[in-house]
Scaffold this motif. Structure first.
Motif, PDB file in Angstrom:
ATOM      1  N   GLY A  22      14.129  -5.208  11.343  1.00  0.00           N
ATOM      2  CA  GLY A  22      14.971  -5.578  10.229  1.00  0.00           C
ATOM      3  C   GLY A  22      15.504  -4.422   9.524  1.00  0.00           C
ATOM      4  N   ARG A  23      16.187  -5.084   8.181  1.00  0.00           N
ATOM      5  CA  ARG A  23      16.551  -4.217   7.305  1.00  0.00           C
ATOM      6  C   ARG A  23      15.907  -3.587   6.047  1.00  0.00           C
ATOM      7  N   SER A  24      14.651  -3.970   6.169  1.00  0.00           N
ATOM      8  CA  SER A  24      13.776  -3.704   5.106  1.00  0.00           C
ATOM      9  C   SER A  24      12.730  -2.848   5.667  1.00  0.00           C
ATOM     10  N   PHE A  25      12.512  -1.806   4.836  1.00  0.00           N
ATOM     11  CA  PHE A  25      11.528  -0.840   5.372  1.00  0.00           C
ATOM     12  C   PHE A  25      10.532  -0.447   4.185  1.00  0.00           C
ATOM     13  N   MET A  26       8.979  -0.174   4.566  1.00  0.00           N
ATOM     14  CA  MET A  26       8.598   0.342   3.479  1.00  0.00           C
ATOM     15  C   MET A  26       7.868   1.575   3.773  1.00  0.00           C
ATOM     16  N   VAL A  27       7.892   2.420   2.596  1.00  0.00           N
ATOM     17  CA  VAL A  27       7.693   3.996   2.857  1.00  0.00           C
ATOM     18  C   VAL A  27       6.190   4.108   2.502  1.00  0.00           C
ATOM     19  N   ALA A 102      -5.032  12.957 -17.788  1.00  0.00           N
ATOM     20  CA  ALA A 102      -5.276  12.502 -16.336  1.00  0.00           C
ATOM     21  C   ALA A 102      -6.507  13.350 -15.530  1.00  0.00           C
ATOM     22  N   THR A 103      -7.396  12.505 -15.002  1.00  0.00           N
ATOM     23  CA  THR A 103      -8.378  13.054 -14.304  1.00  0.00           C
ATOM     24  C   THR A 103      -7.880  13.469 -12.899  1.00  0.00           C
ATOM     25  N   TYR A 104      -7.114  13.023 -12.336  1.00  0.00           N
ATOM     26  CA  TYR A 104      -6.394  13.577 -11.155  1.00  0.00           C
ATOM     27  C   TYR A 104      -5.217  13.389 -11.135  1.00  0.00           C
ATOM     28  N   ARG A 105      -4.466  14.259  -9.843  1.00  0.00           N
ATOM     29  CA  ARG A 105      -3.043  13.909  -9.688  1.00  0.00           C
ATOM     30  C   ARG A 105      -2.993  13.745  -8.212  1.00  0.00           C
ATOM     31  N   PHE A 106      -1.897  12.788  -7.859  1.00  0.00           N
ATOM     32  CA  PHE A 106      -1.643  12.502  -6.693  1.00  0.00           C
ATOM     33  C   PHE A 106      -0.388  13.081  -6.214  1.00  0.00           C
ATOM     34  N   LYS A 107      -0.527  13.763  -4.867  1.00  0.00           N
ATOM     35  CA  LYS A 107       0.706  14.442  -4.275  1.00  0.00           C
ATOM     36  C   LYS A 107       0.942  13.796  -2.929  1.00  0.00           C
ATOM     37  N   TYR A 108       2.025  13.258  -2.680  1.00  0.00           N
ATOM     38  CA  TYR A 108       2.290  12.611  -1.382  1.00  0.00           C
ATOM     39  C   TYR A 108       2.989  13.680  -0.565  1.00  0.00           C
ATOM     40  N   VAL A 109       2.363  13.457   0.856  1.00  0.00           N
ATOM     41  CA  VAL A 109       2.794  14.341   1.982  1.00  0.00           C
ATOM     42  C   VAL A 109       2.704  13.281   3.260  1.00  0.00           C
ATOM     43  N   ASP A 110       3.466  13.907   4.364  1.00  0.00           N
ATOM     44  CA  ASP A 110       3.289  13.205   5.710  1.00  0.00           C
ATOM     45  C   ASP A 110       3.889  11.805   5.517  1.00  0.00           C
ATOM     46  N   TYR A 111       4.908  11.384   5.300  1.00  0.00           N
ATOM     47  CA  TYR A 111       5.653  10.227   5.020  1.00  0.00           C
ATOM     48  C   TYR A 111       5.605   9.389   6.275  1.00  0.00           C
ATOM     49  N   SER A 112       5.425   8.220   6.332  1.00  0.00           N
ATOM     50  CA  SER A 112       5.605   7.123   7.199  1.00  0.00           C
ATOM     51  C   SER A 112       6.338   6.020   6.920  1.00  0.00           C
ATOM     52  N   VAL A 113       6.893   5.341   7.846  1.00  0.00           N
ATOM     53  CA  VAL A 113       7.627   4.205   7.429  1.00  0.00           C
ATOM     54  C   VAL A 113       6.894   2.902   8.234  1.00  0.00           C
ATOM     55  N   ILE A 114       6.909   1.865   7.539  1.00  0.00           N
ATOM     56  CA  ILE A 114       6.187   0.671   7.713  1.00  0.00           C
ATOM     57  C   ILE A 114       7.380  -0.663   7.749  1.00  0.00           C
ATOM     58  N   GLU A 147      16.986  -1.489   2.738  1.00  0.00           N
ATOM     59  CA  GLU A 147      16.127  -1.584   1.677  1.00  0.00           C
ATOM     60  C   GLU A 147      14.891  -0.713   2.013  1.00  0.00           C
ATOM     61  N   LEU A 148      14.651   0.350   1.103  1.00  0.00           N
ATOM     62  CA  LEU A 148      13.403   1.082   0.970  1.00  0.00           C
ATOM     63  C   LEU A 148      12.551   0.943   0.090  1.00  0.00           C
ATOM     64  N   THR A 149      11.397   0.133   0.162  1.00  0.00           N
ATOM     65  CA  THR A 149      10.382   0.019  -0.816  1.00  0.00           C
ATOM     66  C   THR A 149       9.043   0.635  -0.565  1.00  0.00           C
ATOM     67  N   SER A 150       8.120   0.574  -1.538  1.00  0.00           N
ATOM     68  CA  SER A 150       6.780   1.327  -1.241  1.00  0.00           C
ATOM     69  C   SER A 150       5.968   0.812  -2.229  1.00  0.00           C
ATOM     70  N   HIS A 151       4.450   1.126  -1.851  1.00  0.00           N
ATOM     71  CA  HIS A 151       3.504   0.724  -2.592  1.00  0.00           C
ATOM     72  C   HIS A 151       2.786   1.854  -3.241  1.00  0.00           C
ATOM     73  N   LEU A 152       3.381   3.052  -2.849  1.00  0.00           N
ATOM     74  CA  LEU A 152       2.793   4.243  -3.560  1.00  0.00           C
ATOM     75  C   LEU A 152       3.203   4.241  -5.021  1.00  0.00           C
ATOM     76  N   LEU A 155       6.606   5.932  -6.766  1.00  0.00           N
ATOM     77  CA  LEU A 155       7.880   6.019  -5.819  1.00  0.00           C
ATOM     78  C   LEU A 155       8.695   5.012  -6.091  1.00  0.00           C
ATOM     79  N   LYS A 156      10.024   5.255  -6.407  1.00  0.00           N
ATOM     80  CA  LYS A 156      10.970   4.132  -6.751  1.00  0.00           C
ATOM     81  C   LYS A 156      11.595   3.660  -5.498  1.00  0.00           C
ATOM     82  N   ALA A 157      11.898   2.152  -5.519  1.00  0.00           N
ATOM     83  CA  ALA A 157      12.411   1.644  -4.636  1.00  0.00           C
ATOM     84  C   ALA A 157      13.996   1.886  -4.534  1.00  0.00           C
ATOM     85  N   ARG A 158      14.715   1.767  -3.402  1.00  0.00           N
ATOM     86  CA  ARG A 158      15.864   2.140  -3.187  1.00  0.00           C
ATOM     87  C   ARG A 158      16.850   1.172  -2.114  1.00  0.00           C
TER      88      ARG A 158
END
Length: 608
Positions: A22-27, A102-114, A147-152, A155-158
């Motif tokens: 379809g035309r909707s993907f989750m990053v 902040a106690t921790y920082r999150f850094k996102y790597v190795d992106y995938s598409v769902i 459409e690109l969405t994400s639960h991260l 990370l902004k949807a677009r």
């Protein structure tokens, strides 16, 4: 997410987004968890990261924010803070976010598409720019919105729309000429100033030439050679060498600025101050960093490797049943030692136990260590005490300011006598390093009371420099911040050479003095875009404006948009294909994390 900076090669990777869905993907992406000591733990997913954090003890609910590489990219990310409780992951409102650290920082790597409802189909690593570029290419090809969405978190949807391209105007072909065009001699305009200057020179020579009372006898016709330069003026042959020399001088004057200006395609870096320590800029190396590392010495499966890290002493990981800290030999993978843990760990670090490296794990009640020789030690730590491992020996500071050293072989912390008018900054070996908060001065105080303390005045980088503060000490150096002509400046001083300056450089705009940290294997210290060799305090890598995030042995590491670049003194190297580098030394194996989460030790078969 922005797509205007994506590489064209990434946009051509059709396998990132298949057209049959379809035309909707989750990053989604793997998550690197960074604690306050800049220790990094990698998790394969956001859910795994939350589980790892919840397993650790925290006196108050931990707060998470995005890593600096993401907060600086406001086009793609929304920099906020979130709190983690046993039952929820909640975004903090603005008032709460301003008052908590902040106690921790999150850094996102190795992106995938769902694909929603179907799962992930992107099994090999890509960047966020690669995902966006592929989505834009698919939108253009299919003439439909993507459409690109994400639960991260953050990370902004677009929604990407097809890009419109103007059709090129079609012109009728010109009629062929009736006769071949006449080839005219090209006269470059850029040499016109030289020609004009030569004409003016010859005119001036003619004006100053003295008249002769006697006519010059005629020379034989075959030996006479005259050059006409201007109407009405004949240049004598004896003037030709002078005219040629002057012409060459004029040409050199005109061409040298052009050659200097166009000698390279890259912009020249801003010149450093004359007092600053500089090294030649690192250049991309065409040979991959792990070229020749073809032999798999040993490996660790994903289950054990989830929270594993590479240190100078070896590769350490935490076993869950029973809960133990395990240390493996870097070269062979054999177990060097293991010891039980009383609770979940908060962080891991490394230090020197005498002259051998060791790994330490901090839990709620204790600090547990294993040396490269397999010796183990655990010390009970009071709830309100603070453990600092900025030097080669762990230091404990109580809430009332008392200082103790943690020494392998001693079951209890060893009390340290100190001058309370100074600030304890680190313990190196069996020496306490203290700093005067108001002056550029440190005190070297041996733990052995029989030896007198030594006071060292830190020299300034310039006569006009103003001392700002002490940054850190340990591993044979002390680091200070100054102000030179309004510019924050860092100096590194060798404590074994009466605090002599070994490196001095302006602090980069995107760095602050708190960013000093000692990298893995305790060989390199980094701050901003500079890396320092802790063996002698010299500058061994310069990011030229690109800040370093950590160091692995002799390599300084910069990271942008989830991709790492490795710097040594002369070269830069990209991230190895299909692997994340965890440990590296000049002679030993390279430790890499594979896409499936396992760890592999690779040795160089070429003997480099």
């Amino acid at each position: 997410m922005r797509n205007d900076k994506a590489e064209s090669t990434l946009a051509q990777r059709d396998d990132i987004l298949p057209t049959e869905h379809g035309r909707s993907f989750m990053v989604t992406a793997a998550v690197t968890i960074i604690d306050r000591s800049n220790t990094e733990v990698e998790a394969k997913s956001f859910d795994d990261a939350i589980r790892l954090i919840r397993r650790r003890y925290h006196p108050t609910p931990p707060v998470v924010e995005l890593a600096r590489v993401h907060t600086n990219d406001t086009d793609c990310f929304d920099p906020r803070k979130w709190v983690i409780t046993p039952t929820e992951f909640r975004e903090l409102d603005n008032d709460e976010a301003e008052t908590v650290r902040a106690t921790y920082r999150f850094k996102y790597v190795d992106y995938s598409v769902i694909v929603p409802g179907e799962g992930s189909f992107r099994t090999h690593r890509t960047t966020l720019e690669g995902v966006v570029a592929a989505a834009q290419a698919l939108s253009n090809r299919e003439l439909s919105e993507i459409e690109l969405t994400s639960h991260l978190p953050g990370l902004k949807a677009r929604t990407l729309e097809p890009q419109h391209f103007e059709d090129a105007a079609v012109e009728s072909a010109p009629e062929p000429p009736s006769a071949p065009p006449r080839r005219e001699r090209l006269r470059p305009r850029k040499f016109e100033p030289v020609t004009n200057r030569l004409n003016s020179i010859t005119t001036a020579i003619a004006a100053r030439r003295p008249s002769k009372s006697k006519p010059k006898p005629k020379a034989p016709k075959e030996t006479t050679r005259q050059t006409s330069t201007r109407p009405g003026f004949t240049l004598d042959r004896k003037w030709i060498p002078i005219v040629i020399a002057l012409a060459l001088v004029a040409v050199i004057i005109v061409l040298i600025p052009l050659l200097v200006r166009n000698s390279g395609n890259e912009a020249e870096p801003v010149s450093a101050p004359v007092w600053a320590t500089t090294i030649a800029p690192a250049t991309p190396n065409s040979t991959p960093l792990l070229d020749g590392y073809d032999n798999e010495a040993w490996s660790l499966p994903a289950g054990k490797a989830d929270a594993a890290s590479a240190f100078a002493a070896g590769v350490a990981y935490v076993a869950s049943d029973p809960r133990e800290l395990v240390l493996l030999d870097t070269s062979s993978g054999k177990e060097l030692g293991k010891t039980g843990l009383d609770s979940s760990i908060s962080y891991t670090s490394e230090f020197m136990a005498g002259d051998v490296p060791a790994v330490a794990a901090r839990t709620e009640k204790s600090l547990t260590a294993i040396t490269v020789k397999g010796d183990t030690q655990a010390w009970k730590i009071a709830k309100d005490d603070t453990v600092r491992i900025t030097g080669t020996t762990p230091m404990v500071v109580s809430k009332d300011g008392k200082v103790s050293a943690l020494i392998v072989g001693k079951d209890k912390p060893v009390a340290v006598t100190r001058d309370t008018s100074f600030i304890p900054t680190a313990i190196d070996g069996k020496t306490l390093i203290q700093a005067d908060s108001a002056r550029p001065q440190v005190v070297i105080d041996p733990l052995d009371d029989k030896t007198d303390a030594k006071t060292l005045d830190l020299p300034a980088p310039t006569d006009s420099a103003t001392f700002s503060r002490h940054i850190s000490s340990g591993h044979g150096v002390t680091v200070a911040e100054w102000t030179v002509e309004g510019q924050p400046t860092v100096t590194v001083h060798d404590l074994d050479d009466d605090a002599a300056i070994t490196a001095a450089f302006p602090l980069s705009d995107d760095a602050d003095a708190d960013s000093w940290q000692v990298g893995r294997a305790m060989g390199t210290g980094i701050i901003g875009d500079k890396a320092v060799n802790l063996a002698d305090g010299s500058l061994n890598a310069d990011g030229n404006g690109t800040p370093f995030t950590t160091a692995l042995g002799p390599l300084a590491v910069a990271e942008a948009k989830g991709q790492r670049t490795y710097f040594d003194a002369t070269s830069t190297y990209p991230e190895p294909d299909q692997a994340r580098l965890l440990g590296y030394t000049d002679k030993g194996p390279a430790i890499v994390r594979n896409p499936d989460g396992s760890i592999t030790a690779l040795t160089n078969t070429e003997g480099k």
